[in-house]
Write an enzyme that holds these catalytic residues in place. Structure first.
Site, short mmCIF file in Angstrom:
data_model
loop_
_atom_site.label_atom_id
_atom_site.label_comp_id
_atom_site.label_asym_id
_atom_site.label_seq_id
_atom_site.Cartn_x
_atom_site.Cartn_y
_atom_site.Cartn_z
N GLU A 1 0.85 -1.19 0.00
CA GLU A 1 0.00 0.00 0.00
C GLU A 1 0.88 1.24 0.00
OE1 GLU A 1 -3.22 0.43 -1.06
OE2 GLU A 1 -3.69 -1.14 0.41
N GLY B 1 -13.87 0.81 -2.68
CA GLY B 1 -12.45 0.47 -2.72
C GLY B 1 -12.18 -0.83 -3.42
N ASP C 1 -5.39 -1.14 -10.56
CA ASP C 1 -6.76 -1.66 -10.60
C ASP C 1 -7.08 -2.29 -11.95
OD1 ASP C 1 -6.77 -0.44 -8.19
OD2 ASP C 1 -8.30 1.05 -8.66
P1 ADP Z 1 -14.83 2.40 -7.36
O1 ADP Z 1 -13.93 2.60 -6.20
O2 ADP Z 1 -15.86 1.36 -7.07
O3 ADP Z 1 -14.09 2.16 -8.64
P2 ADP Z 1 -15.53 4.82 -8.71
O4 ADP Z 1 -16.16 6.07 -8.23
O5 ADP Z 1 -14.17 4.89 -9.27
O6 ADP Z 1 -15.62 3.77 -7.51
O7 ADP Z 1 -16.44 4.17 -9.84
C1 ADP Z 1 -17.82 4.05 -9.65
C2 ADP Z 1 -18.54 4.48 -10.92
O8 ADP Z 1 -18.36 3.48 -11.94
C3 ADP Z 1 -20.04 4.59 -10.73
O9 ADP Z 1 -20.40 5.86 -10.26
C4 ADP Z 1 -20.55 4.32 -12.14
O10 ADP Z 1 -20.48 5.47 -12.94
C5 ADP Z 1 -19.56 3.29 -12.66
N1 ADP Z 1 -20.05 1.92 -12.37
C6 ADP Z 1 -19.49 0.99 -11.59
N2 ADP Z 1 -20.22 -0.14 -11.51
C7 ADP Z 1 -21.30 0.07 -12.30
C8 ADP Z 1 -22.45 -0.70 -12.64
N3 ADP Z 1 -22.66 -1.92 -12.14
N4 ADP Z 1 -23.35 -0.14 -13.50
C9 ADP Z 1 -23.17 1.09 -13.99
N5 ADP Z 1 -22.11 1.87 -13.69
C10 ADP Z 1 -21.19 1.38 -12.85
#
Ligand code: ADP
Ligand code: MG
Length: 380
Positions: A31, A120, A168
């Site tokens: 990390e 996360g 990621d």
């Molecule tokens: P994470 O840490 O989970 O990557 P982010 O803010 O980087 O969080 O990404 C989340 C965004 O990705 C959501 O706001 C959406 O726009 C998109 N996203 C993730 N999963 C989905 C899903 N199952 N359906 C539609 N959009 C999604």
């Protein structure tokens, strides 16, 4: 999920779609090492995105998000960027593929996922890598997996306003069932290690808090690391970054740099070594040592790097109390999840205690995500 996607796809676009999937990720250890040129040690998980895709013979992408219950249609030129945030991930992947000389034409898609958003576990990387992989297959572009990961990363940078590293998307593209992947963030060399913790479970406990400090503290930590590395470089010009430094080289400059910078660097140098030690332990199947190293990481993140918080330290302490094998804050810190390696027979007691005692102290229950190390981007 597969059935729901198929049904919706049939009703909107008819038959003939192909199903693709990719995964969210965890990082077992390593990390704040990425920007120091060190190792990270992620793996793809059994939570991800699934998408049915079919080339439609037009210049338009027609997409339907089942989770948002929303449709979006967009063209493939730079000025066609959609307004919906979720669609920007798809658009970005198409644009970044085109920028790399790939062919992309219109397609129809319905997709859904089960990675918790913003917890996360990188739901965004799961989304990007699903579509990077699908577009590559559907249009026969033959782009290699590393470049597919970079397509996802550039999508975040250029179309979603997130200045992320490569971990990621790398984990999501390269993930393999029963394996973690050690990635050297300086050279981008990587190696798979077995992760089959029989008799143990991997569980994330989400504090559901995010303290505001995170981004300013992140920049300060980076500056401390650069400062320590610069001081060491005066004595050892061969180094490029903090991860190249031996611990004794850091001791040589103690007193020349602020004590705070010393402690930050002490954590990073220790963490790089811990990743290597965890890999050795995994090759022996020694999950007890893996767990102990996770606790050491938590200590370092909390006391030396100072990116933990009351909620995460509480969960870590509770894990110790309930004989959890390993536990540490995962991700940048100041909130989010702890990742825990816990023996099967201790799981129920730990989770019950975490819910109850955390809620009693902080007023809300943590969320629990069980994860299994699984395959990344693929055609189903
Ligand atoms: P994470 O840490 O989970 O990557 P982010 O803010 O980087 O969080 O990404 C989340 C965004 O990705 C959501 O706001 C959406 O726009 C998109 N996203 C993730 N999963 C989905 C899903 N199952 N359906 C539609 N959009 C999604
Ligand atoms: Mg994300």
């Amino acid at each position: 999920m597969k059935q729901k996607i198929t049904d919706k796809f049939l009703s909107l676009y008819g038959e003939g779609g192909t199903m693709y999937a990719s995964a969210g990720r965890i990082n077992l250890i390593g990390e704040h090492t990425d920007y120091n040129g060190g190792y990270v040690f992620p793996g793809a998980i059994d939570k991800g995105i699934m998408a049915m895709v079919k080339v439609n013979g037009t210049d338009k992408v027609r997409a339907f998000s089942l989770d948002y219950n929303e449709a979006c249609e967009f063209g493939l030129n730079e000025e066609d960027k959609p307004s919906k945030a979720w669609a920007c991930y798809l658009f970005g992947v198409c644009r970044e593929t085109i920028k790399r000389g790939g062919k992309v034409k219109g397609f129809d898609t319905v997709f859904a996922g089960d990675v918790p958003l913003g917890a996360g576990l990188s739901s965004s990387a799961a989304l990007e890598s699903t579509f990077a992989f699908a577009v590559n297959e559907e249009f026969g572009n033959n782009i290699d997996k590393f470049e597919l990961a970079k397509i996802g990363q550039s999508t975040e940078h250029n179309y979603c306003g997130v200045n992320c590293g490569i971990m990621d998307q790398f984990a999501s593209c390269f993930g393999k069932k029963g394996s973690l992947i050690r990635l050297n963030c300086k050279t981008l060399e990587y190696k798979y290690f077995p992760f089959n913790p029989e008799g143990y479970r991997l569980v994330l406990v989400d504090s559901c808090v995010k303290h505001e400090l995170a981004s300013s503290a992140y920049n300060k930590r980076r500056a401390s690391c650069e400062n320590a590395a610069a001081a060491i470089k005066k004595n050892h010009p061969e180094i490029d970054c903090l991860s190249d430094c031996k611990r004794i080289w850091l001791d040589e400059v103690r007193g020349e740099i602020p004590e705070e910078d010393f402690l930050r660097a002490e954590y990073v140098i220790g963490e790089v070594q811990r990743v290597l030690d965890v890999c050795d332990a995994l090759e022996r199947g020694d999950y007890e040592t893996v767990g102990e190293l996770m606790y050491q990481t938590h200590f370092g993140l909390s006391r030396l790097y100072e990116v933990s918080c009351e909620e995460l330290d509480f969960l870590n302490k509770l894990a110790r109390k309930y004989d959890v094998t390993g536990s540490r804050v995962m991700g940048g810190g100041f909130g989010g999840c702890t990742i825990n390696l816990v023996k099967d027979e201790l799981y129920d007691a730990f989770i019950a205690a975490a819910k109850e005692q955390f809620a009693a102290k902080f007023g809300h229950e943590p969320k629990i995500y069980d994860v299994v190390i699984s395959d990344g981007a693929r055609k189903l």
